[in-house]
Design an enzyme around this catalytic site. Structure first.
Site, PDB file in Angstrom:
ATOM      1  N   TYR A 187      -4.334   3.196   3.577  1.00  0.00           N
ATOM      2  CA  TYR A 187      -4.144   1.915   2.565  1.00  0.00           C
ATOM      3  C   TYR A 187      -2.735   1.778   2.752  1.00  0.00           C
ATOM      4  CZ  TYR A 187      -3.825  -1.341  -1.220  1.00  0.00           C
ATOM      5  OH  TYR A 187      -3.594  -2.360  -2.397  1.00  0.00           O
TER       6      TYR A 187
ATOM      7  N   ASP B 111       3.846   4.622   7.242  1.00  0.00           N
ATOM      8  CA  ASP B 111       3.971   4.276   5.729  1.00  0.00           C
ATOM      9  C   ASP B 111       4.039   5.449   5.134  1.00  0.00           C
ATOM     10  OD1 ASP B 111       3.192   3.455   3.135  1.00  0.00           O
ATOM     11  OD2 ASP B 111       1.342   2.454   3.581  1.00  0.00           O
TER      12      ASP B 111
ATOM     13  N   LYS C 182       7.682   4.003  -4.526  1.00  0.00           N
ATOM     14  CA  LYS C 182       7.378   5.087  -5.519  1.00  0.00           C
ATOM     15  C   LYS C 182       8.483   5.794  -6.004  1.00  0.00           C
ATOM     16  CE  LYS C 182       2.438   4.979  -4.465  1.00  0.00           C
ATOM     17  NZ  LYS C 182       1.985   4.348  -5.510  1.00  0.00           N
TER      18      LYS C 182
END
Length: 426
Positions: free
Chosen positions: A142, A237, A265
């Site tokens: 994702y 990613d 994050k």
């Protein structure tokens, strides 16, 4: 849960689905989501006075635990000077230096405000740099809610993608090819079919959005080799894994060198943040030097930069990655011992560093289709049992658990005790 239930009932009237991000709605496990009152260290406290050992860690950023003192102090100092300037600030340079020092593949980096924005920018940059349009992604990876990347596979491995959400034009989805993760044969076939039009290949080097899936080293090496031969841009990613699995993220522990990387994050210390970087020859295609436009009002926001810088510096100063590995090893040993004692139940445990996942399946998980064989009803019982015992794990079988350096031996023991209770109830 009385206050949480009342708040959620009110939220349903004001916010779509009652939440600002879908997984928070507990739809995969049922029941009413709890509302947080506060968080400190390894603990999360809800508005009804319940305490939880937290393995969600705000979905990854809280690597030092909640309300870390160095992060709090950095925020207090930064906020006294202003919350946003609209011009460059020194903290942006500090963060850029840290990222480039810690991640050898990053020669230049640009900040943005979310992981989705980072991956979106990588895709645009890959297309602008190569002059080509097609992208390969992998099932179970994702990359945020980017139109080009929110695409699922068709009926065959080489079928061009179909939109995985309403509102995405089918014509755009056809530029994305979706393949099984860890499947070298399918990847080589796709490159042979579409290589002349291929701008980039994007993947989570260690997928953490379908549970936790470990990569086949030969698979990753094949991607790097073909990128060098053909000239497409290899994009990692690392929004989840970056700075969580080590100073150089997943690429550091795997010994891989992507062309571009997306981050988020951990580098925001709990504030909205994103970043992308890589080879200078590619990054220089960005405006204002190059033809690829990318911008953001809050990019390099001083509060996010201050929090992220403090968090990274604290990780290094305290040898936190060593502690995270020790805690992770202790937790893994406990889970694996109990799993081996209950062969009648379908369970597989995976961990890398401070990330782990318990799949409720008897089969090894190498890609998304393996993960989808999990017993979701058994996972629901596990989730609610752990929650009732004061342990909060992600409310979906297809999410990864996170450990912080604030987790203690007592937290691990409490977690394993709750797991013992769950096993005894089955």
């Amino acid at each position: 849960m009385e206050r949480s239930e009342a708040l959620f009932a009110e939220s349903l009237k004001l916010i779509p689905g009652g939440v600002n991000s879908p997984v928070r709605a507990f739809r995969a496990v049922g029941g009413t989501p709890f509302f947080a009152e506060s968080a400190k260290g390894s603990k999360l406290y809800d508005v009804d006075g319940n305490e939880y050992v937290d393995y969600v860690c705000t979905w990854g950023p809280a690597i030092l635990g909640h309300s870390s003192q160095p992060v709090q102090q950095a925020l207090e100092a930064a906020i006294s000077k202003g919350t946003s300037f609209g011009v460059p600030g020194p903290l942006e340079l500090d963060m850029a230096r840290l990222i480039e020092d810690w991640v050898p593949s990053v020669e230049k980096v640009r900040m943005c405000s979310s992981g989705t924005e980072a991956t979106m920018s990588c895709i645009r940059l890959a297309r602008g740099f190569t002059g080509k349009d097609k992208i390969i992604k992998f099932e179970g990876c994702y990359h945020g809610h980017v139109d080009s990347l929110l695409v699922k596979a068709g009926s065959g491995a080489l079928t061009l993608g179909q939109p995985d959400s309403a509102g995405i034009p089918a014509s755009l989805a056809t530029e994305t090819i979706t393949l099984p993760f860890n499947d070298i044969e399918s990847f080589l076939a796709a490159v042979n079919e579409f290589g002349d039009d291929l701008a980039g290949v994007i993947l989570e080097p260690i997928p953490a959005n379908a549970g936790l899936i470990l990569p086949d080293p030969e698979f990753l090496q094949t991607l790097r080799q073909r990128a060098d031969e053909i000239g497409f841009v290899l994009i990692f990613d690392e929004v989840m894994t970056g700075f969580r699995l080590g100073k150089a993220g997943a690429q550091g522990i795997l010994g891989m060198t992507p062309d571009l990387s997306a981050f988020g994050k951990v580098i925001g210390g709990g504030l909205p943040v994103g970043a992308f970087g890589g080879k200078a020859s590619i990054m220089d295609f960005l405006a204002p030097d190059g033809p690829v436009y990318q911008a953001g009002t809050l990019s390099g926001n001083p509060l996010a930069m201050a929090a992220g810088k403090a968090q990274l510096e604290e990780l290094e100063a305290t040898d936190a990655y060593v502690k995270l590995e020790e805690i992770g090893s202790q937790l893994e040993a406990g889970f694996r011992k109990r799993i081996s004692d209950h062969p009648e139940l379908p369970m597989k445990f995976y961990r890398v560093g401070s990330m782990f996942c318990l799949f409720f399946t008897k089969h090894e998980v190498h890609h998304l289709e393996d993960a989808k064989q999990s017993d979701l009803e058994l996972f629901k019982r596990y989730f609610h049992h752990m929650k009732s015992a004061g342990v909060y794990v992600p409310p979906s079988q297809f999410e990864t658990n996170f450990i912080s350096s604030a987790h203690t031996n007592e937290d691990i023991e409490a977690t394993l005790h709750a797991f013992d209770s769950f096993l005894g109830s089955n």
